[in-house]
Design a protein around this motif. Structure first.
Motif, PDB file in Angstrom:
ATOM      1  N   CYS A 327       0.852  -1.194   0.000  1.00  0.00           N
ATOM      2  CA  CYS A 327       0.000   0.000   0.000  1.00  0.00           C
ATOM      3  C   CYS A 327       0.883   1.237   0.000  1.00  0.00           C
ATOM      4  O   CYS A 327       1.808   1.352   0.804  1.00  0.00           O
ATOM      5  CB  CYS A 327      -0.923   0.004   1.220  1.00  0.00           C
ATOM      6  N   ALA A 328       0.605   2.156  -0.930  1.00  0.00           N
ATOM      7  CA  ALA A 328       1.367   3.400  -1.035  1.00  0.00           C
ATOM      8  C   ALA A 328       0.387   4.570  -1.102  1.00  0.00           C
ATOM      9  O   ALA A 328      -0.442   4.632  -2.014  1.00  0.00           O
ATOM     10  CB  ALA A 328       2.271   3.381  -2.271  1.00  0.00           C
ATOM     11  N   GLU A 329       0.475   5.484  -0.157  1.00  0.00           N
ATOM     12  CA  GLU A 329      -0.482   6.587  -0.074  1.00  0.00           C
ATOM     13  C   GLU A 329      -0.472   7.464  -1.325  1.00  0.00           C
ATOM     14  O   GLU A 329      -1.506   7.945  -1.772  1.00  0.00           O
ATOM     15  CB  GLU A 329      -0.173   7.463   1.148  1.00  0.00           C
ATOM     16  N   SER A 330       0.700   7.693  -1.902  1.00  0.00           N
ATOM     17  CA  SER A 330       0.815   8.629  -3.018  1.00  0.00           C
ATOM     18  C   SER A 330       0.542   7.997  -4.374  1.00  0.00           C
ATOM     19  O   SER A 330       0.565   8.684  -5.391  1.00  0.00           O
ATOM     20  CB  SER A 330       2.214   9.249  -3.026  1.00  0.00           C
ATOM     21  N   ALA A 331       0.306   6.682  -4.408  1.00  0.00           N
ATOM     22  CA  ALA A 331       0.144   5.996  -5.693  1.00  0.00           C
ATOM     23  C   ALA A 331      -1.324   5.931  -6.094  1.00  0.00           C
ATOM     24  O   ALA A 331      -2.224   5.988  -5.269  1.00  0.00           O
ATOM     25  CB  ALA A 331       0.725   4.585  -5.618  1.00  0.00           C
ATOM     26  N   LEU A 332      -1.556   5.838  -7.388  1.00  0.00           N
ATOM     27  CA  LEU A 332      -2.886   5.621  -7.945  1.00  0.00           C
ATOM     28  C   LEU A 332      -2.809   4.451  -8.923  1.00  0.00           C
ATOM     29  O   LEU A 332      -2.171   4.559  -9.967  1.00  0.00           O
ATOM     30  CB  LEU A 332      -3.385   6.877  -8.681  1.00  0.00           C
ATOM     31  N   PRO A 333      -3.469   3.315  -8.600  1.00  0.00           N
ATOM     32  CA  PRO A 333      -4.182   3.047  -7.349  1.00  0.00           C
ATOM     33  C   PRO A 333      -3.202   2.830  -6.203  1.00  0.00           C
ATOM     34  O   PRO A 333      -2.018   2.597  -6.429  1.00  0.00           O
ATOM     35  CB  PRO A 333      -4.951   1.774  -7.683  1.00  0.00           C
ATOM     36  N   PRO A 334      -3.691   2.884  -4.942  1.00  0.00           N
ATOM     37  CA  PRO A 334      -2.762   2.770  -3.809  1.00  0.00           C
ATOM     38  C   PRO A 334      -2.201   1.375  -3.608  1.00  0.00           C
ATOM     39  O   PRO A 334      -1.186   1.219  -2.936  1.00  0.00           O
ATOM     40  CB  PRO A 334      -3.635   3.188  -2.617  1.00  0.00           C
ATOM     41  N   CYS A 335      -2.849   0.358  -4.167  1.00  0.00           N
ATOM     42  CA  CYS A 335      -2.438  -1.030  -3.925  1.00  0.00           C
ATOM     43  C   CYS A 335      -1.711  -1.600  -5.142  1.00  0.00           C
ATOM     44  O   CYS A 335      -2.081  -1.326  -6.289  1.00  0.00           O
ATOM     45  CB  CYS A 335      -3.655  -1.896  -3.603  1.00  0.00           C
ATOM     46  N   SER A 336      -0.707  -2.410  -4.877  1.00  0.00           N
ATOM     47  CA  SER A 336      -0.003  -3.129  -5.946  1.00  0.00           C
ATOM     48  C   SER A 336       0.502  -4.450  -5.385  1.00  0.00           C
ATOM     49  O   SER A 336       0.816  -4.560  -4.196  1.00  0.00           O
ATOM     50  CB  SER A 336       1.161  -2.294  -6.482  1.00  0.00           C
ATOM     51  N   CYS A 337       0.576  -5.457  -6.249  1.00  0.00           N
ATOM     52  CA  CYS A 337       1.067  -6.769  -5.825  1.00  0.00           C
ATOM     53  C   CYS A 337       2.582  -6.738  -5.658  1.00  0.00           C
ATOM     54  O   CYS A 337       3.288  -5.998  -6.360  1.00  0.00           O
ATOM     55  CB  CYS A 337       0.676  -7.837  -6.851  1.00  0.00           C
ATOM     56  N   LEU A 338       3.085  -7.533  -4.733  1.00  0.00           N
ATOM     57  CA  LEU A 338       4.522  -7.644  -4.553  1.00  0.00           C
ATOM     58  C   LEU A 338       5.139  -8.357  -5.750  1.00  0.00           C
ATOM     59  O   LEU A 338       4.454  -9.052  -6.500  1.00  0.00           O
ATOM     60  CB  LEU A 338       4.828  -8.429  -3.275  1.00  0.00           C
ATOM     61  N   LYS A 339       6.432  -8.201  -5.910  1.00  0.00           N
ATOM     62  CA  LYS A 339       7.148  -8.918  -6.967  1.00  0.00           C
ATOM     63  C   LYS A 339       6.945 -10.411  -6.768  1.00  0.00           C
ATOM     64  O   LYS A 339       7.061 -10.930  -5.657  1.00  0.00           O
ATOM     65  CB  LYS A 339       8.629  -8.572  -6.931  1.00  0.00           C
ATOM     66  N   GLY A 340       6.616 -11.115  -7.864  1.00  0.00           N
ATOM     67  CA  GLY A 340       6.378 -12.544  -7.789  1.00  0.00           C
ATOM     68  C   GLY A 340       4.942 -12.911  -7.483  1.00  0.00           C
ATOM     69  O   GLY A 340       4.635 -14.091  -7.292  1.00  0.00           O
ATOM     70  N   PHE A 341       4.051 -11.914  -7.451  1.00  0.00           N
ATOM     71  CA  PHE A 341       2.647 -12.159  -7.154  1.00  0.00           C
ATOM     72  C   PHE A 341       1.773 -11.452  -8.194  1.00  0.00           C
ATOM     73  O   PHE A 341       2.220 -10.524  -8.871  1.00  0.00           O
ATOM     74  CB  PHE A 341       2.282 -11.640  -5.753  1.00  0.00           C
ATOM     75  N   HIS A 342       0.520 -11.884  -8.313  1.00  0.00           N
ATOM     76  CA  HIS A 342      -0.432 -11.246  -9.211  1.00  0.00           C
ATOM     77  C   HIS A 342      -1.800 -11.181  -8.532  1.00  0.00           C
ATOM     78  O   HIS A 342      -2.050 -11.872  -7.537  1.00  0.00           O
ATOM     79  CB  HIS A 342      -0.540 -12.002 -10.541  1.00  0.00           C
ATOM     80  N   GLU A 343      -2.689 -10.337  -9.067  1.00  0.00           N
ATOM     81  CA  GLU A 343      -4.001 -10.131  -8.460  1.00  0.00           C
ATOM     82  C   GLU A 343      -4.805 -11.429  -8.440  1.00  0.00           C
ATOM     83  O   GLU A 343      -4.892 -12.125  -9.451  1.00  0.00           O
ATOM     84  CB  GLU A 343      -4.808  -9.070  -9.224  1.00  0.00           C
ATOM     85  N   GLN A 344      -5.388 -11.753  -7.289  1.00  0.00           N
ATOM     86  CA  GLN A 344      -6.221 -12.950  -7.206  1.00  0.00           C
ATOM     87  C   GLN A 344      -7.525 -12.768  -7.971  1.00  0.00           C
ATOM     88  O   GLN A 344      -8.041 -13.711  -8.554  1.00  0.00           O
ATOM     89  CB  GLN A 344      -6.520 -13.281  -5.738  1.00  0.00           C
TER      90      GLN A 344
END
Length: 815
Positions: A327-344
């Motif tokens: 989670c990153a407050e300044s990012a749009l969108p605020p959420c991103s998957c970690l390296k080696g992972f993808h959205e469920q």
């Protein structure tokens, strides 16, 4: 001695007066009342006596199932329909015309569906603070349901208005209105609280709730999954009438906008807001992201004005981004998957609901897995710096970072470790991993399968005993050169800015990361694209624009506009360069290239029907965003497979949409004077008519034909005349009701015939001659996702014109 009535006595008296006044007016006007002989159905609605609230059948906004209907209360005079209470949150109905909200024989308020089955009843809503309707009574009590001007739906005895049987104010959903209580009954333990929607279009109970803190009645507490507290607004201050953790409340209270009451006596404890001016529409809601919003309706602006938001930081909400995410407050969108992972659940992420989190691309091998090949048996770790560590870590003894790493590798359940004098291990899924805003964060090592990280073997060299002075000087010179180049390269790293502005690159930076523009990825109508690699190994695509005549000031202004356009189905613009006459754009790199390579290339692997259909839906969503969601309608003007790029998961992203914005209305003259495949141009381009977003709709329809057939609509040489022009064939088969004749027999079982029919209908409607006959891109998304059905389209005359010119794919179109 005279006694002063307490707050609860005044509340009871006020409720009695309101009910008595409502019942006395029923004979004159029953628009606010439901009885057994006067049920509510279809488009009927109740309206409170003061016209402030309405009750009826309600369907949430666009994005959700169009067949789901609910009984809801909303503001009657607010132009944006805003629901404040929903009865059947977990049991939607599909046909309001054949459903009823009525009074049952035992005096309960019930909702009957089209089958006359009870899907919701006031008797099934537990409430220990109010008397229960006697179901065993042989003589049914005469009851009525009245919608009060406070927004409260009250079920009472018609002959005794003070005998309240049930009321909606005791069964809150996601919204607190003035005079609603959030608290608990000390004798029975029953509580009233706010519970969020599951997502923006599903009102069923979500993961987040707000209630009075059972450990400290003087404050609210925010809960995740009804178990884990993640925020409190601070204690209630009787002197200011506000909470210590919400300073924004103080000026609103001091300006007499509202008063905030805190009551704690032997029977109950609760918080309640009272509005001093009844013309003010105030509400407090907890949304699907876990934040509460206090808003007031501004009639002159036709919008809800936000006064305070709690918690202010999106990342403070527990598990907002789900598992294995960042989670990153300044990012749009605020959420991103970690390296080696993808959205469920990619579809959930598109709608802004990240709760399902991310999953691994490759399962861990684990050191104890002796059956794995030796080279892949041991997992590796990916280091993330400057982060707030996830929750639920365990400390273990370790003398060094190496010992800490070994302790994690020895346990197959360990997913990450961190060492800062103390060894912390995570034996669970990672949750609440956040960027550190002040730069004081820690480092964490994420465990990944070895195949997810490049080989990091370090070559060992023997120390040379005797080094001549010339070699020393040469080594120092090389080292200085490397340091200089690394410093220059670091200038090309994208800055992390709080305001979300694009990165501004120097031309020399782009020369460096592209190795002098040596690796060409492709070229198009507006320039060539080159591969670049940033110092952090991020791969980018750098486009050198050709023929653009904009000045630097206008170019930078356009860039600031394009930089605000973010959508999962649009290629993201990362930065730009304006150097002399040079204009360059820096985009994210798409690993799977353009769609045409997968649809038409002889050596390319075929795309499954399911994947092709999802590509079609994704492209439609991207165009719908450009046409309908941006501040200005952006017409792409050049939709074709070459401009649809695919990421590592084959998620489609529309490319070159920024060029339409850059070139503006002159783009029509540019396009009609160039050489290209006429098969994607709408008739109005050729006739010289003004261009609207429906030109993109036509191009999308022609693209959709190619996605369905996996071949060009207009082909060169002998192949073009080998069979009937596919769009015409599709239109004819739709009319005949037989789409299987032109499908590959080996792939029929893999194709969803309902999806195929929807896609063919949409394609034919998109290429209608008249713009007014073509659907909008928003409507196309609804149709493809199965929420809206359409009839059989006529065969457009323009398709026959294209069919006749199919042998001449390369056509020069004069201005």
């Amino acid at each position: 001695m005279a006694t002063t009535p307490d707050a609860s006595s005044w509340a009871a008296l006020l409720l009695f007066l309101l009910l008595h006044g409502s019942l006395s007016r029923r004979t004159a006007d029953a628009a606010d009342t439901i009885t057994a002989s006067r049920p509510l159905s279809g488009n009927q609605k109740l309206v409170s006596q003061g016209d402030k609230f309405a009750l009826g059948f309600y369907r949430p906004g666009t994005g959700g199932p169009l067949s789901n209907w609910y009984i809801a209360i909303w503001y009657n005079k607010v132009s944006i329909q805003t629901a404040v209470w929903i009865a059947n949150r977990e049991a939607p109905i599909s046909n309001p015309d054949e459903s009823q909200l009525t009074i049952s024989q035992d005096g309960a308020l019930i909702l009957l569906n089209q089958s006359k089955s009870v899907v919701w009843s006031s008797n099934n809503v537990h409430n220990a603070t109010l008397p229960h309707v006697n179901n065993s009574s042989k003589e049914a009590m005469t009851t009525v349901a009245v919608l009060l001007n406070t927004g409260n739906l009250v079920l009472s005895d018609a002959s005794n208005a003070s005998h309240v049987l049930w009321q909606s104010f005791d069964h809150l959903t996601d919204t607190q209105l003035p005079n609603m209580k959030i608290g608990w009954n000390k004798a029975t333990g029953a509580s009233t609280r706010l519970v969020s929607w599951r997502n923006h279009y599903d009102p069923s109970p979500g993961l987040f709730s707000v209630e009075m803190d059972p450990g400290d009645n003087s404050q609210y507490v925010f809960l995740w999954n009804n178990s884990i507290p993640y925020f409190t607004g601070g204690k209630y201050d009787r002197n200011t009438g506000a909470f210590s953790g919400i300073p924004e409340m103080t000026p609103m209270i001091s300006n007499s906008m509202y008063t905030f009451q805190y009551v704690d006596n032997d029977r109950e404890a609760y918080f309640m807001v009272t509005i001093k001016d009844d013309s003010i529409f105030f509400r407090l809601t907890i949304d699907a992201s876990g934040q509460t919003r206090s808003t007031v309706w501004m009639e002159d602006r036709k919008e809800w004005m936000l006064f305070f938001l709690q918690p202010k930081a999106k990342c403070a909400v527990y598990s907002m981004c789900g598992l294995f995410s960042r989670c990153a407050e300044s990012a749009l969108p605020p959420c991103s998957c970690l390296k080696g992972f993808h959205e469920q659940s990619p579809s959930s992420w598109i709608s802004g609901n990240y709760a399902k989190g991310c999953v691994r691309n490759v399962d861990l091998q684990c050191r104890s897995n002796s059956s794995a090949p030796k080279k892949t048996r041991e997992d590796k770790f990916y280091m993330m710096n400057n982060v707030r560590l996830p929750d639920w870590s365990r400390g273990v003894p370790a003398e060094s970072v190496g010992d800490c790493k070994a302790a994690c590798l020895d346990n197959c359940s360990c997913s990450a470790y961190s060492y800062n004098g103390t060894c912390l291990l995570w034996y669970t899924d990672l949750v609440n991993l956040q960027d550190s805003l002040d730069g004081s964060g820690d480092s964490i090592f994420i465990r990944l399968a070895a195949s997810e990280l490049p080989d990091s073997k370090i070559k060992k060299w023997r120390v040379v005993s005797i080094i001549v002075g010339g070699l020393v000087a040469l080594a120092c010179g090389v080292t200085a050169c490397i340091c200089f180049l690394r410093k220059r390269a670091m200038q090309a790293v994208l800055p992390s800015t709080a305001d979300g502005r694009l990165a501004t690159f120097k031309y020399s930076d782009l020369q460096l990361i592209t190795k002098g523009f040596s690796e060409k990825l492709g070229s198009g109508s507006f320039g060539s694209v080159f591969k670049g690699v940033l110092p952090d190994k991020t791969v980018v695509a750098v486009k050198k624009l050709e023929g653009l005549r904009q000045g630097e000031k206008q170019f930078r202004a356009e860039m600031s506009t394009i930089g605000t356009i973010h959508h999962i189905n649009l290629v993201r613009l990362l930065g730009f360069c304006s150097h002399g006459v040079q204009r360059l754009l820096v985009y994210e790199h798409m690993q799977n290239g353009s769609l045409d390579h997968h649809l038409f290339a002889k050596n390319a692997g075929g795309l499954s029907w399911s994947r092709r259909y999802q590509i079609a839906v994704g492209v439609a969503k991207g165009l719908a965003y450009l046409h309908e969601k941006c501040r200005d309608c952006i017409i792409h003007c050049d939709i074709k497979p070459e401009n649809i790029l695919l990421d590592a998961s084959f998620v489609p992203k529309v490319a070159d949409f920024g060029l339409a914005k850059l070139l503006g209305r002159d783009f029509s003259r540019v396009l009609t004077s160039m050489r290209g495949t006429i098969g994607y141009l709408a008739p109005e381009w050729i006739s010289g008519m003004a261009i609207t977003s429906k030109a993109d709709v036509f191009s999308y329809g022609m693209l959709l034909f190619e996605i369905i057939s996996q071949r060009r609509n207009v082909e060169k040489g002998e192949q073009a005349g080998a069979s009937m022009f596919f769009p015409v064939l599709t239109a004819k088969k739709l009319l005949e009701g037989d789409l299987l004749l032109f499908l590959d027999p080996e792939s029929v079982d893999e194709i969803d015939l309902e999806e195929l029919e929807r896609a063919c209908k949409v394609a034919c409607w998109c290429v209608q001659d008249a713009e007014s006959s073509r659907p909008s891109m928003g409507e196309i998304v609804q149709i493809l996702e199965g929420f809206v059905d359409v009839g059989i389209p006529p065969i457009p005359r323009y398709l026959h014109v294209l069919a006749e010119s199919a042998d001449h794919a390369e056509i020069s179109v004069s201005e």
